[in-house]
Design a protein around this motif. Sequence first.
Motif, PDB file in Angstrom:
ATOM      1  N   VAL A 195      -4.869   0.559   7.288  1.00  0.00           N
ATOM      2  CA  VAL A 195      -4.224   0.061   6.064  1.00  0.00           C
ATOM      3  C   VAL A 195      -3.338  -1.130   6.396  1.00  0.00           C
ATOM      4  O   VAL A 195      -3.316  -2.139   5.674  1.00  0.00           O
ATOM      5  N   GLU A 200      -7.407  13.519   1.256  1.00  0.00           N
ATOM      6  CA  GLU A 200      -6.267  12.625   1.476  1.00  0.00           C
ATOM      7  C   GLU A 200      -6.705  11.165   1.435  1.00  0.00           C
ATOM      8  O   GLU A 200      -5.994  10.301   0.904  1.00  0.00           O
ATOM      9  N   ARG A 201      -7.876  10.866   1.982  1.00  0.00           N
ATOM     10  CA  ARG A 201      -8.393   9.499   1.935  1.00  0.00           C
ATOM     11  C   ARG A 201      -8.670   9.070   0.498  1.00  0.00           C
ATOM     12  O   ARG A 201      -8.382   7.930   0.111  1.00  0.00           O
ATOM     13  N   LEU A 255       1.745   2.689   1.452  1.00  0.00           N
ATOM     14  CA  LEU A 255       0.752   3.674   1.866  1.00  0.00           C
ATOM     15  C   LEU A 255       0.683   3.784   3.385  1.00  0.00           C
ATOM     16  O   LEU A 255       0.566   4.884   3.936  1.00  0.00           O
ATOM     17  N   ALA A 299      -3.977   3.190  -4.015  1.00  0.00           N
ATOM     18  CA  ALA A 299      -4.081   1.768  -3.704  1.00  0.00           C
ATOM     19  C   ALA A 299      -4.556   0.974  -4.921  1.00  0.00           C
ATOM     20  O   ALA A 299      -3.994  -0.078  -5.258  1.00  0.00           O
ATOM     21  N   LEU A 353      -5.491   8.146  -1.064  1.00  0.00           N
ATOM     22  CA  LEU A 353      -5.053   6.811  -0.640  1.00  0.00           C
ATOM     23  C   LEU A 353      -5.747   5.725  -1.445  1.00  0.00           C
ATOM     24  O   LEU A 353      -5.114   4.759  -1.897  1.00  0.00           O
ATOM     25  N   GLU A 362      -5.477   6.680  10.135  1.00  0.00           N
ATOM     26  CA  GLU A 362      -5.908   5.603   9.241  1.00  0.00           C
ATOM     27  C   GLU A 362      -4.796   4.651   8.843  1.00  0.00           C
ATOM     28  O   GLU A 362      -5.082   3.559   8.318  1.00  0.00           O
ATOM     29  N   PHE A 363      -3.544   5.030   9.049  1.00  0.00           N
ATOM     30  CA  PHE A 363      -2.473   4.145   8.582  1.00  0.00           C
ATOM     31  C   PHE A 363      -2.532   2.796   9.282  1.00  0.00           C
ATOM     32  O   PHE A 363      -2.151   1.769   8.705  1.00  0.00           O
ATOM     33  N   TYR A 387       3.786   5.647   4.623  1.00  0.00           N
ATOM     34  CA  TYR A 387       3.657   7.072   4.335  1.00  0.00           C
ATOM     35  C   TYR A 387       2.647   7.720   5.283  1.00  0.00           C
ATOM     36  O   TYR A 387       2.875   8.829   5.796  1.00  0.00           O
ATOM     37  N   GLY A 388       1.540   7.016   5.538  1.00  0.00           N
ATOM     38  CA  GLY A 388       0.535   7.541   6.458  1.00  0.00           C
ATOM     39  C   GLY A 388       1.078   7.696   7.867  1.00  0.00           C
ATOM     40  O   GLY A 388       0.742   8.655   8.574  1.00  0.00           O
ATOM     41  N   TRP A 432      -1.228  10.127  10.133  1.00  0.00           N
ATOM     42  CA  TRP A 432      -2.638   9.832   9.921  1.00  0.00           C
ATOM     43  C   TRP A 432      -3.072   8.627  10.752  1.00  0.00           C
ATOM     44  O   TRP A 432      -2.420   7.580  10.728  1.00  0.00           O
TER      45      TRP A 432
END
Length: 232
Positions: free
Chosen positions: A171, A117-118, A156, A125, A121, A167-168, A159-160, A165
């Motif tokens: 971002v 998934e990363r 992104l 991106a 991304l 990690e969003f 969506y994350g 997630w």
Amino acid sequence: MTGPLGWLLDAQVHVAGSPVLVREIVGNVFGLASALLGLRRVVWAWPVGMIGNGLLFTVFLGGVFATPQAHDLYGQAGRQVFFFAVSVYGWWRWSRNRRSGGGAEPAVVPRWATWRERLGLLVVAAVGTAAAYPVLAALGSWGPLPDAWILVGSLLATYGMARGWVEFWLVWIAVDAVGVPLLLRGGFYPSAAMYLVYGAFCAAGFYTWWRTSRAATAARTPIPPTYSEVVA
């Protein structure tokens, strides 16, 4: 146009001697409220954010809507449209999660994205920014390259968030780092200030979701039996 709606469309305040639309301030307040609700993983984060998207869409088309800022940031305006669309997905997903959990909040359990998934991304991106740049440049967007990253990175991140997630938040921080200088140069001072607030807020949000994710992982991990339990 008269009445409250007419006032919202036309009202201005002066910041450091420059006119600023009240709806830019109000739109960012709704955005901050959405982020706060998102931190708490409350479903209402999505519809609240959608109201802010509608207001900020008109703000970033400064030339079209004859706002004090003459610059048209098509990437910034376009991302409000995409935000709205992705928010529909996020609203649906979190609402479904909440219903499946018996109606109890929070609506999503944070987790780290998988390596696959990363990678997805990163690819989106890079490809998305490269594809958006010439389009925004052709449209005459002011600052097309940073505007392209802000557009793609924001989508992104949204969506994350819908996927839960952790990690969003990172971002969003990368988006804010590019957005603040661009908005300052364009004279969008409330939005630039809000981006600074978002940056600090996202750092706190990342820490909170990281801790929640770690706790959830620990709760799912079975405890190995002790020696006495094995030999019993």
